[in-house]
Design an enzyme around this catalytic site. Structure first.
Site, PDB file in Angstrom:
ATOM      1  N   GLU A   1     -14.135  54.698 -68.845  1.00 25.01           N
ATOM      2  CA  GLU A   1     -15.335  53.838 -68.787  1.00 25.01           C
ATOM      3  C   GLU A   1     -15.896  53.585 -70.185  1.00 25.01           C
ATOM      4  O   GLU A   1     -16.315  52.466 -70.511  1.00 25.01           O
ATOM      5  CB  GLU A   1     -16.390  54.495 -67.885  1.00 25.01           C
ATOM      6  CG  GLU A   1     -15.937  54.516 -66.438  1.00 25.01           C
ATOM      7  CD  GLU A   1     -16.827  55.377 -65.551  1.00 25.01           C
ATOM      8  OE1 GLU A   1     -17.048  56.558 -65.888  1.00 25.01           O
ATOM      9  OE2 GLU A   1     -17.306  54.873 -64.531  1.00 25.01           O
TER      10      GLU A   1
ATOM     11  N   GLU B   1     -12.185  60.308 -60.481  1.00 20.99           N
ATOM     12  CA  GLU B   1     -13.380  60.954 -59.915  1.00 20.99           C
ATOM     13  C   GLU B   1     -13.237  61.243 -58.427  1.00 20.99           C
ATOM     14  O   GLU B   1     -13.788  62.214 -57.912  1.00 20.99           O
ATOM     15  CB  GLU B   1     -14.620  60.056 -60.128  1.00 20.99           C
ATOM     16  CG  GLU B   1     -15.079  59.947 -61.573  1.00 20.99           C
ATOM     17  CD  GLU B   1     -14.438  58.811 -62.350  1.00 20.99           C
ATOM     18  OE1 GLU B   1     -13.379  58.286 -61.905  1.00 20.99           O
ATOM     19  OE2 GLU B   1     -14.972  58.435 -63.393  1.00 20.99           O
TER      20      GLU B   1
ATOM     21  N   ALA C   1     -16.201  62.697 -68.138  1.00 27.39           N
ATOM     22  CA  ALA C   1     -17.459  63.430 -68.280  1.00 27.39           C
ATOM     23  C   ALA C   1     -17.141  64.912 -68.155  1.00 27.39           C
ATOM     24  O   ALA C   1     -16.114  65.292 -67.575  1.00 27.39           O
ATOM     25  CB  ALA C   1     -18.416  62.991 -67.184  1.00 27.39           C
TER      26      ALA C   1
ATOM     27  N   GLY D   1     -15.062  59.045 -67.210  1.00 25.77           N
ATOM     28  CA  GLY D   1     -16.002  58.534 -68.203  1.00 25.77           C
ATOM     29  C   GLY D   1     -15.306  58.113 -69.491  1.00 25.77           C
ATOM     30  O   GLY D   1     -15.805  57.245 -70.217  1.00 25.77           O
TER      31      GLY D   1
HETATM   32  N1  CO8 Z   1     -14.500  68.230 -68.258  1.00 29.09           N
HETATM   33  C1  CO8 Z   1     -14.545  69.489 -68.736  1.00 29.09           C
HETATM   34  N2  CO8 Z   1     -13.463  70.114 -69.236  1.00 29.09           N
HETATM   35  C2  CO8 Z   1     -12.303  69.449 -69.236  1.00 29.09           C
HETATM   36  C3  CO8 Z   1     -12.179  68.138 -68.758  1.00 29.09           C
HETATM   37  C4  CO8 Z   1     -13.356  67.505 -68.253  1.00 29.09           C
HETATM   38  N3  CO8 Z   1     -13.373  66.251 -67.790  1.00 29.09           N
HETATM   39  N4  CO8 Z   1     -10.908  67.738 -68.878  1.00 29.09           N
HETATM   40  C5  CO8 Z   1     -10.234  68.764 -69.434  1.00 29.09           C
HETATM   41  N5  CO8 Z   1     -11.071  69.800 -69.640  1.00 29.09           N
HETATM   42  C6  CO8 Z   1     -10.759  71.107 -70.231  1.00 29.09           C
HETATM   43  C7  CO8 Z   1      -9.993  71.989 -69.247  1.00 29.09           C
HETATM   44  O1  CO8 Z   1     -10.882  72.628 -68.358  1.00 29.09           O
HETATM   45  C8  CO8 Z   1      -9.320  72.937 -70.215  1.00 29.09           C
HETATM   46  O2  CO8 Z   1     -10.263  73.896 -70.632  1.00 29.09           O
HETATM   47  P1  CO8 Z   1      -9.866  75.479 -70.630  1.00 29.09           P
HETATM   48  O3  CO8 Z   1      -8.759  75.577 -71.645  1.00 29.09           O
HETATM   49  O4  CO8 Z   1     -11.135  76.136 -71.048  1.00 29.09           O
HETATM   50  O5  CO8 Z   1      -9.408  75.797 -69.264  1.00 29.09           O
HETATM   51  C9  CO8 Z   1      -8.991  72.072 -71.407  1.00 29.09           C
HETATM   52  O6  CO8 Z   1      -9.861  70.943 -71.313  1.00 29.09           O
HETATM   53  C10 CO8 Z   1      -7.565  71.553 -71.418  1.00 29.09           C
HETATM   54  O7  CO8 Z   1      -7.337  70.942 -70.176  1.00 29.09           O
HETATM   55  P2  CO8 Z   1      -6.053  71.255 -69.266  1.00 29.09           P
HETATM   56  O8  CO8 Z   1      -5.635  72.664 -69.454  1.00 29.09           O
HETATM   57  O9  CO8 Z   1      -6.377  70.818 -67.881  1.00 29.09           O
HETATM   58  O10 CO8 Z   1      -5.001  70.277 -69.979  1.00 29.09           O
HETATM   59  P3  CO8 Z   1      -3.706  69.624 -69.310  1.00 29.09           P
HETATM   60  O11 CO8 Z   1      -2.952  69.016 -70.435  1.00 29.09           O
HETATM   61  O12 CO8 Z   1      -3.014  70.588 -68.418  1.00 29.09           O
HETATM   62  O13 CO8 Z   1      -4.282  68.461 -68.340  1.00 29.09           O
HETATM   63  C11 CO8 Z   1      -5.701  66.589 -67.814  1.00 29.09           C
HETATM   64  C12 CO8 Z   1      -4.926  67.366 -68.907  1.00 29.09           C
HETATM   65  C13 CO8 Z   1      -4.718  65.954 -66.827  1.00 29.09           C
HETATM   66  C14 CO8 Z   1      -6.500  65.490 -68.504  1.00 29.09           C
HETATM   67  C15 CO8 Z   1      -6.639  67.556 -67.048  1.00 29.09           C
HETATM   68  O14 CO8 Z   1      -7.388  68.291 -68.003  1.00 29.09           O
HETATM   69  C16 CO8 Z   1      -7.615  66.863 -66.138  1.00 29.09           C
HETATM   70  O15 CO8 Z   1      -7.250  66.453 -65.056  1.00 29.09           O
HETATM   71  N6  CO8 Z   1      -8.887  66.786 -66.559  1.00 29.09           N
HETATM   72  C17 CO8 Z   1      -9.952  66.213 -65.751  1.00 29.09           C
HETATM   73  C18 CO8 Z   1      -9.864  64.695 -65.677  1.00 29.09           C
HETATM   74  C19 CO8 Z   1     -10.951  64.166 -64.787  1.00 29.09           C
HETATM   75  O16 CO8 Z   1     -11.028  64.424 -63.618  1.00 29.09           O
HETATM   76  N7  CO8 Z   1     -11.847  63.341 -65.393  1.00 29.09           N
HETATM   77  C20 CO8 Z   1     -12.953  62.733 -64.684  1.00 29.09           C
HETATM   78  C21 CO8 Z   1     -14.166  63.554 -64.887  1.00 29.09           C
HETATM   79  S1  CO8 Z   1     -15.516  63.062 -63.860  1.00 29.09           S
HETATM   80  C22 CO8 Z   1     -16.153  61.753 -64.693  1.00 29.09           C
HETATM   81  O17 CO8 Z   1     -15.735  61.375 -65.755  1.00 29.09           O
HETATM   82  C23 CO8 Z   1     -17.326  61.133 -64.013  1.00 29.09           C
HETATM   83  C24 CO8 Z   1     -17.653  59.839 -64.634  1.00 29.09           C
HETATM   84  C25 CO8 Z   1     -19.032  59.513 -64.305  1.00 29.09           C
HETATM   85  C26 CO8 Z   1     -19.730  59.049 -65.492  1.00 29.09           C
HETATM   86  C27 CO8 Z   1     -19.096  59.384 -66.749  1.00 29.09           C
HETATM   87  C28 CO8 Z   1     -20.015  59.707 -67.818  1.00 29.09           C
HETATM   88  C29 CO8 Z   1     -19.395  60.077 -69.058  1.00 29.09           C
END
Ligand code: CO8
Length: 258
Positions: A112, A132, A65, A109
């Site tokens: 999921e 999460e 998400a 998400g």
């Molecule tokens: N939300 C918003 N932006 C994101 C997300 C995300 N989940 N994941 C990545 N991005 C963005 C980063 O902020 C970045 O943006 P910017 O260039 O503007 O800074 C861009 O994508 C590229 O990301 P990274 O630079 O971090 O890329 P890396 O290759 O270094 O890392 C990762 C990749 C490991 C995937 C890392 O981006 C990461 O850890 N992302 C978050 C993963 C996460 O925690 N996901 C869970 C989110 S919470 C959730 O899903 C709740 C579920 C509840 C219901 C779901 C409904 C849909």
């Protein structure tokens, strides 16, 4: 409708939806969910579509998400609007088969969403996880429930409590994905599989999907009774007559979806 966060295509009788928000690794923002809903509604209503493939990019199916969209929401915001409820229903109640073709990250998400689909084909670079917990929250679109049913309590508990990612091989070994496909072949293979399903009788495919899904919701005895009744009802269709006649006559069946 013009889409901003997804790309929609039709390959024969297969609807293909590609999550397409590359700068955010396909993070699932509200607008993306609305577009996904719209595209799935369109395919569901289109008799020419027999199955759907849902995919992302080579780097990310979806990294979860949209954290930036969620970070300032209050309890009242999410409770009153029943945050995330509509999308889960749309994917989960789709009567046509949806195959998730997952490459790269399928996190939170994203994991999921893939699990809501009917089965998952994983590229060799796929990474699944429910991170999460590291954000101070928990899975909110079925992760604690579906992951546990797919991979068992111990592994699901470990993944949800630590947020660690699982690679494609571990995911296949654990029953999360149906099989692994080389990254370059992933989408073509998913479309091939979807096409082979779309060639079958659509109502019988729907009945079969309903029966398999029933196994998650009921006891074994009730599930077997449900299956038996649905099996019996296939004998009221022309497609059952055609399928069995074609076998006996050593020819390809010509299903009419009735
Ligand atoms: N939300 C918003 N932006 C994101 C997300 C995300 N989940 N994941 C990545 N991005 C963005 C980063 O902020 C970045 O943006 P910017 O260039 O503007 O800074 C861009 O994508 C590229 O990301 P990274 O630079 O971090 O890329 P890396 O290759 O270094 O890392 C990762 C990749 C490991 C995937 C890392 O981006 C990461 O850890 N992302 C978050 C993963 C996460 O925690 N996901 C869970 C989110 S919470 C959730 O899903 C709740 C579920 C509840 C219901 C779901 C409904 C849909």
């Amino acid at each position: 409708m013009a889409y901003s966060h997804i790309a929609v295509d039709i390959k024969g009788s297969v609807g293909v939806i590609r999550l397409d928000r590359p700068k955010a690794l396909n993070a699932l923002c509200a607008e993306l969910f609305m577009e996904l809903d719209e595209a799935l509604n369109g395919f569901e209503a289109d008799d020419a579509i027999g199955a759907v493939v849902l995919t992302g990019s080579n780097k990310a199916f979806a990294a979860g998400a949209d954290i930036k969209e969620m970070q300032t929401k209050t309890y009242m915001d999410v409770y009153k609007k029943n945050f995330l409820t509509g999308c889960e229903e749309r994917v989960d109640t789709s009567r046509k088969p949806i195959i998730a073709a997952v490459a790269g990250y399928a996190l939170g998400g994203g994991c999921e969403l893939a699990m809501m689909c009917d089965f998952i084909l994983a590229a060799d670079n796929a990474q699944f996880g429910q991170p999460e917990i590291k954000l101070g929250t928990i899975p909110g679109m079925g992760g604690t429930q579906r992951l546990t049913r797919f991979v068992g309590k111990s592994k699901a508990m470990e993944m949800c409590l630590t947020g660690r990612m699982m690679g494609a091989e571990e995911a296949e070994r654990s029953g999360l994905v149906s099989r692994i496909v080389p990254l370059d072949d992933l989408v073509d293979e998913a479309i091939n599989v979807a096409s082979s399903i779309a060639e079958l009788s659509q109502p019988i495919v729907m009945m079969c999907k309903e029966s398999v899904k029933k196994s998650y919701e009921t006891t074994l005895a009730e599930g077997i009774m449900f299956e038996r009744r649905v099996f019996h009802s296939t004998f009221s269709t022309e497609d059952q007559k055609e399928g069995m006649s074609a076998f006996a006559e050593k020819r390809t069946p010509d299903f009419k979806n009735c």
